[in-house]
Structures are given as structure tokens and as C-alpha cells.
Motif scaffolding. Structure first.
Motif, mmCIF file in Angstrom:
data_model
loop_
_atom_site.group_PDB
_atom_site.id
_atom_site.type_symbol
_atom_site.label_atom_id
_atom_site.label_comp_id
_atom_site.label_asym_id
_atom_site.label_seq_id
_atom_site.Cartn_x
_atom_site.Cartn_y
_atom_site.Cartn_z
ATOM 1 N N ILE A 166 -76.291 18.827 97.069
ATOM 2 C CA ILE A 166 -75.340 17.454 96.582
ATOM 3 C C ILE A 166 -76.245 16.306 96.202
ATOM 4 O O ILE A 166 -77.448 15.998 96.805
ATOM 5 N N ALA A 167 -76.345 15.651 95.144
ATOM 6 C CA ALA A 167 -77.186 14.463 94.765
ATOM 7 C C ALA A 167 -76.241 13.542 94.299
ATOM 8 O O ALA A 167 -75.308 13.380 93.710
ATOM 9 N N GLN A 168 -77.090 12.227 94.592
ATOM 10 C CA GLN A 168 -76.431 10.924 94.285
ATOM 11 C C GLN A 168 -76.650 10.470 92.926
ATOM 12 O O GLN A 168 -77.774 10.676 92.502
ATOM 13 N N SER A 169 -75.718 10.182 92.018
ATOM 14 C CA SER A 169 -75.757 9.608 91.140
ATOM 15 C C SER A 169 -74.884 8.335 90.794
ATOM 16 O O SER A 169 -74.429 7.695 91.941
ATOM 17 N N PHE A 170 -74.632 7.764 89.669
ATOM 18 C CA PHE A 170 -73.897 6.534 89.630
ATOM 19 C C PHE A 170 -72.879 6.477 88.686
ATOM 20 O O PHE A 170 -72.943 7.206 87.400
ATOM 21 N N ALA A 171 -71.792 5.679 89.204
ATOM 22 C CA ALA A 171 -70.529 5.567 88.123
ATOM 23 C C ALA A 171 -70.397 4.110 87.817
ATOM 24 O O ALA A 171 -70.699 3.242 88.621
ATOM 25 N N GLY A 172 -70.056 3.726 86.694
ATOM 26 C CA GLY A 172 -69.777 2.393 86.112
ATOM 27 C C GLY A 172 -70.513 2.166 84.802
ATOM 28 O O GLY A 172 -70.050 2.862 83.726
ATOM 29 N N TRP A 173 -71.703 1.490 84.757
ATOM 30 C CA TRP A 173 -72.102 1.052 83.436
ATOM 31 C C TRP A 173 -72.797 2.480 82.760
ATOM 32 O O TRP A 173 -72.861 2.117 81.491
ATOM 33 N N PRO A 174 -73.006 3.423 83.393
ATOM 34 C CA PRO A 174 -73.670 4.708 82.449
ATOM 35 C C PRO A 174 -72.455 5.390 81.586
ATOM 36 O O PRO A 174 -72.852 5.721 80.598
ATOM 37 N N TYR A 175 -71.317 4.927 82.026
ATOM 38 C CA TYR A 175 -70.129 5.493 81.093
ATOM 39 C C TYR A 175 -70.377 4.713 79.699
ATOM 40 O O TYR A 175 -70.441 3.268 79.510
ATOM 41 N N ALA A 176 -69.955 5.441 78.411
ATOM 42 C CA ALA A 176 -69.875 4.630 77.295
ATOM 43 C C ALA A 176 -68.885 3.310 77.274
ATOM 44 O O ALA A 176 -67.753 3.693 77.708
ATOM 45 N N PRO A 177 -69.329 2.493 76.913
ATOM 46 C CA PRO A 177 -68.351 1.141 76.946
ATOM 47 C C PRO A 177 -67.521 0.926 75.721
ATOM 48 O O PRO A 177 -67.349 -0.152 75.197
ATOM 49 N N LYS A 178 -66.673 2.141 75.859
ATOM 50 C CA LYS A 178 -65.598 2.018 74.786
ATOM 51 C C LYS A 178 -64.526 2.884 75.138
ATOM 52 O O LYS A 178 -64.593 3.844 76.178
ATOM 53 N N GLY A 179 -63.358 2.932 74.598
ATOM 54 C CA GLY A 179 -62.352 3.933 75.013
ATOM 55 C C GLY A 179 -61.485 3.638 76.068
ATOM 56 O O GLY A 179 -61.299 2.119 76.287
ATOM 57 N N ILE A 180 -60.974 4.231 76.772
ATOM 58 C CA ILE A 180 -59.831 4.123 77.810
ATOM 59 C C ILE A 180 -60.698 3.293 78.927
ATOM 60 O O ILE A 180 -61.931 3.252 79.150
ATOM 61 N N THR A 181 -59.698 2.672 79.673
ATOM 62 C CA THR A 181 -60.109 1.619 80.652
ATOM 63 C C THR A 181 -60.680 2.369 81.995
ATOM 64 O O THR A 181 -61.773 1.809 82.528
ATOM 65 N N LEU A 182 -60.265 3.534 82.382
ATOM 66 C CA LEU A 182 -60.682 4.015 83.275
ATOM 67 C C LEU A 182 -61.201 5.479 83.081
ATOM 68 O O LEU A 182 -60.914 6.425 82.456
ATOM 69 N N LYS A 183 -62.596 5.428 83.375
ATOM 70 C CA LYS A 183 -63.469 6.918 82.742
ATOM 71 C C LYS A 183 -63.540 7.733 83.964
ATOM 72 O O LYS A 183 -63.245 7.736 85.224
ATOM 73 N N THR A 184 -63.308 8.998 83.447
ATOM 74 C CA THR A 184 -63.196 10.442 84.213
ATOM 75 C C THR A 184 -64.324 10.958 83.892
ATOM 76 O O THR A 184 -65.163 10.839 83.258
ATOM 77 N N GLU A 185 -64.598 11.918 84.968
ATOM 78 C CA GLU A 185 -65.663 12.877 84.854
ATOM 79 C C GLU A 185 -66.001 13.531 83.522
ATOM 80 O O GLU A 185 -67.217 14.066 83.092
ATOM 81 N N ASP A 203 -65.407 12.063 80.495
ATOM 82 C CA ASP A 203 -65.624 11.286 79.638
ATOM 83 C C ASP A 203 -67.451 11.058 79.348
ATOM 84 O O ASP A 203 -68.142 11.342 80.482
ATOM 85 N N ALA A 204 -67.850 10.784 78.103
ATOM 86 C CA ALA A 204 -69.105 10.676 77.669
ATOM 87 C C ALA A 204 -69.932 9.531 78.305
ATOM 88 O O ALA A 204 -69.353 8.313 78.589
ATOM 89 N N LEU A 205 -71.126 9.654 78.485
ATOM 90 C CA LEU A 205 -71.978 8.456 78.917
ATOM 91 C C LEU A 205 -72.383 7.901 77.789
ATOM 92 O O LEU A 205 -72.346 8.058 76.782
ATOM 93 N N ASP A 206 -73.280 6.472 78.047
ATOM 94 C CA ASP A 206 -73.285 5.791 76.999
ATOM 95 C C ASP A 206 -74.611 6.247 76.088
ATOM 96 O O ASP A 206 -75.373 6.363 76.487
ATOM 97 N N PRO A 207 -74.292 6.664 74.664
ATOM 98 C CA PRO A 207 -75.279 7.132 74.062
ATOM 99 C C PRO A 207 -76.359 5.946 73.464
ATOM 100 O O PRO A 207 -77.386 6.511 72.963
#
Length: 319
Positions: free
Chosen positions: A117-136, A138-142
Motif C-alpha cells: 500500500i502506498a500513499q499518493s495524493f488527491a486534488g490538484w494532480p487531477y486535470a483541472p477541467k470537466g466534472i466537479t468531482l474526480k473519480t479514480e 479520471d485523468a491526471l493533469d497533462p
């Protein structure tokens, strides 16, 4: 289960060890600073001084301990983050997330570890466009702002390293921004700030940039720990967002946090000025990022955060 917990003396590690011990797990708590040995031992784990960047030392430790599971909570985030130099302040953490994770996974595969099990981070790494609530899914920010790119690259490397190893079940927990004991949003005894975010808000060093339309999904440190315990037995190979149930606009949570500690509301700074003083990444963090959905974790891990909203959580953490 015999568990090797890397980063045992950190904020999540300190919340996690007692829960693992309560579940009758045998915990070896690894950390780099010898001064933390008593802290880890007092929580119930067997302390192990280990530099995760030393591949030979990591391999030797795994061969001797023979853990059944590994929990990687390695970070080296400084007590105070200078947003203007975000990439500099996260440089060592990024090295731990890349080189350190590679050393841990290689040793784990060779030692017959069953779950990693490894720690990662949710929030700003997701692409800042599209749906309001990101799921697993969804793409990260390119194309993140330059100051954030090294950290996002390190997170992606960590996730790929863990998930592509076939010899164990790789699990990624993307925690939201943390608050509570031993984090930057916490109070110690007599109302003294335990975290630098509280101190900076009191000293008017954190401003509301632009309209504050960015959405943050917070997580109490205790809920990060309970989700990790649940993942040990319930998680399948893959990624899980670990956040609370109440996505928060910056324009809501930042003034509320100031109110909780009796500070004046934060000043407003226009984007044009923030771009010069802080940088493009400061604007993105306060205006562009999306909230995160925890539905998969609640469904598959049978996990529910105790602090379902940061509104209640901030009050209690800062009381």
C-alpha cells in the motif's frame, strides 16, 4: 499480519500504528531519523532505522524481517512550505516517491510480500477541467504549472511502480489534504499552533487568490489511518481516493478556517498580482482544482470517514 510501515514517525504513521496494533498486527516501523525511535516504540511498533534511498539496506532489511505487507508513507515535507518554491520544498519527497518506492517495491517482490500500500495524493494532480468531482478513472493533469510538474511526475512514477509489479497486490491511496494532529492544520497545548498553516493565517500570510473557486476535498488524519487499515484486508489492486464527503470551495474553507482560530478573514489578492508574487501554480491551487469523489473507497473498502465534513473537523481539530 507482519507489516513493515515505511515513514512510521510521520503524521499518518503515528495515527496508523495504534490502529494496526489494535487489530493484532505485528508492526515494524521504519524511519530515517534515529531521534524518532522512542516515538515509534511508544506507539507499539518495533523501530527500524532505515534509509529508503539505500537500496542495499532496504533489501537486507526485507530479507531479515520478511513482512507480509508493506505500507509506504514516506515523505519529507518541510514544516513550512514556501509556495513560491514548491518544487524545491518537495524535492526530497519526490526522490522518496520515485527512488525510495522503487527500492521498497524491488525488495518487497524479492521477499514475497503479499500486499503493498502506498500513499499518493488527491486534488490538484487531477486535470483541472470537466466534472466537479474526480473519480479514480479520471485523468491526471497533462500540463500542470511548472512548479507542480516535478511533484506530479513523482506521484505518477510512484503509482506506476506499485501497480505494475505482479508479485504483490499493489494498492494506491490518494489522500486528500490532511488536517488534525501533527499536520499543518492543528493546534497543540494552550492553543499554540502545531502547524504552520494556522500560524500563517494568524499572521495574515495566506491570502485568498482570485475568486477562490478551486475545490478541495479534505481528510482528517485519523480517517487517513482508518482507510489504510481497511485497505489491508478489503482493497483490490488499484487506486482509491481517500477524502471526506464535503468538497469545499477555497472561498468557503479558507475564511472558515480563519474564523475557527479567531483570525481576521484573509485578504483578497487579484490573479494578476498573485501571478507575480506567488506564481501560476498559486492561482491554479486556489481557483482551478476539482474536488474528489470517495464513493469507490466507501463501497469497496467498507470505509466511512468519521469526520464527514471539514466544517466539523476543523472546529474539533482547532478547539
Amino acid at each position: 499480519m507482519k507489516i513493515l510501515l515505511a515513514g512510521a514517525s510521520g503524521a499518518i504513521g503515528q495515527a496508523l500504528i495504534p490502529l494496526l496494533i489494535e487489530q493484532q498486527h505485528e508492526v515494524v516501523g521504519a524511519f530515517r531519523n534515529p531521534a524518532h525511535a522512542d516515538r515509534v516504540k511508544s506507539l507499539g511498533a518495533t523501530p527500524l532505522i532505515l534509509d529508503a534511498l539505500n537500496a542495499q539496506a532496504v533489501s537486507k532489511a526485507f530479507a531479515e524481517i520478511k513482512p507480509q505487507a508493506v505500507i509506504n508513507q514516506l515523505t519529507a515535507i518541510p514544516p513550512r512550505i514556501d509556495l513560491r518554491h514548491f518544487d524545491r520544498d518537495f524535492a526530497l519527497t519526490n526522490q522518496l516517491r520515485t527512488e525510495g518506492t522503487r527500492n521498497l517495491t524491488t525488495a518487497a517482490a524479492n521477499a514475497g510480500v503479499e500486499k503493498f500500500i502506498a500513499q499518493s495524493f488527491a486534488g490538484w494532480p487531477y486535470a483541472p477541467k470537466g466534472i466537479t468531482l474526480k473519480t479514480e478513472e479520471d485523468a491526471l493533469d497533462p500540463a500542470p504549472p511548472p512548479q507542480l510538474k516535478p511533484t506530479l511526475d513523482a506521484l505518477e512514477t510512484l503509482e506506476h511502480t506499485v501497480l505494475r509489479e505482479s508479485k504483490f497486490t499493489g494498492i494506491i491511496l490518494r489522500y486528500g489534504p490532511l488536517y488534525g494532529p501533527h499536520t499543518s492544520i492543528a493546534l497543540g497545548g494552550n492553543g499554540v499552533p502545531e502547524g504552520t498553516t494556522i500560524e500563517d493565517i494568524r499572521n495574515h500570510k495566506i491570502s485568498l487568490i482570485g475568486q477562490g473557486t478551486g475545490v478541495w476535498s479534505f481528510l482528517h488524519i485519523h480517517d487517513a489511518a482508518t482507510a489504510t487499515v481497511a485497505a489491508l484486508t478489503q482493497a483490490q489492486r488499484g487506486i482509491y481516493n481517500i477524502v471526506d464527503d464535503d468538497p469545499a470551495l477555497v472561498s468557503d474553507w479558507l475564511p472558515y478556517l480563519a474564523e475557527c482560530i479567531g483570525a481576521k478573514p484573509p485578504m483578497h489578492v487579484p490573479n494578476a498580482i498573485a501571478r507575480i508574487v506567488v506564481g501560476e501554480h498559486g492561482i491554479a491551487l486556489m481557483n482551478d482544482i476539482r474536488g474528489v469523489s470517495n464513493e469507490k473507497a466507501k463501497r469497496e473498502l467498507n470505509w466511512t470517514p468519521k469526520w464527514t465534513s471539514w466544517r466539523q473537523g476543523f472546529r474539533e481539530a482547532l478547539s
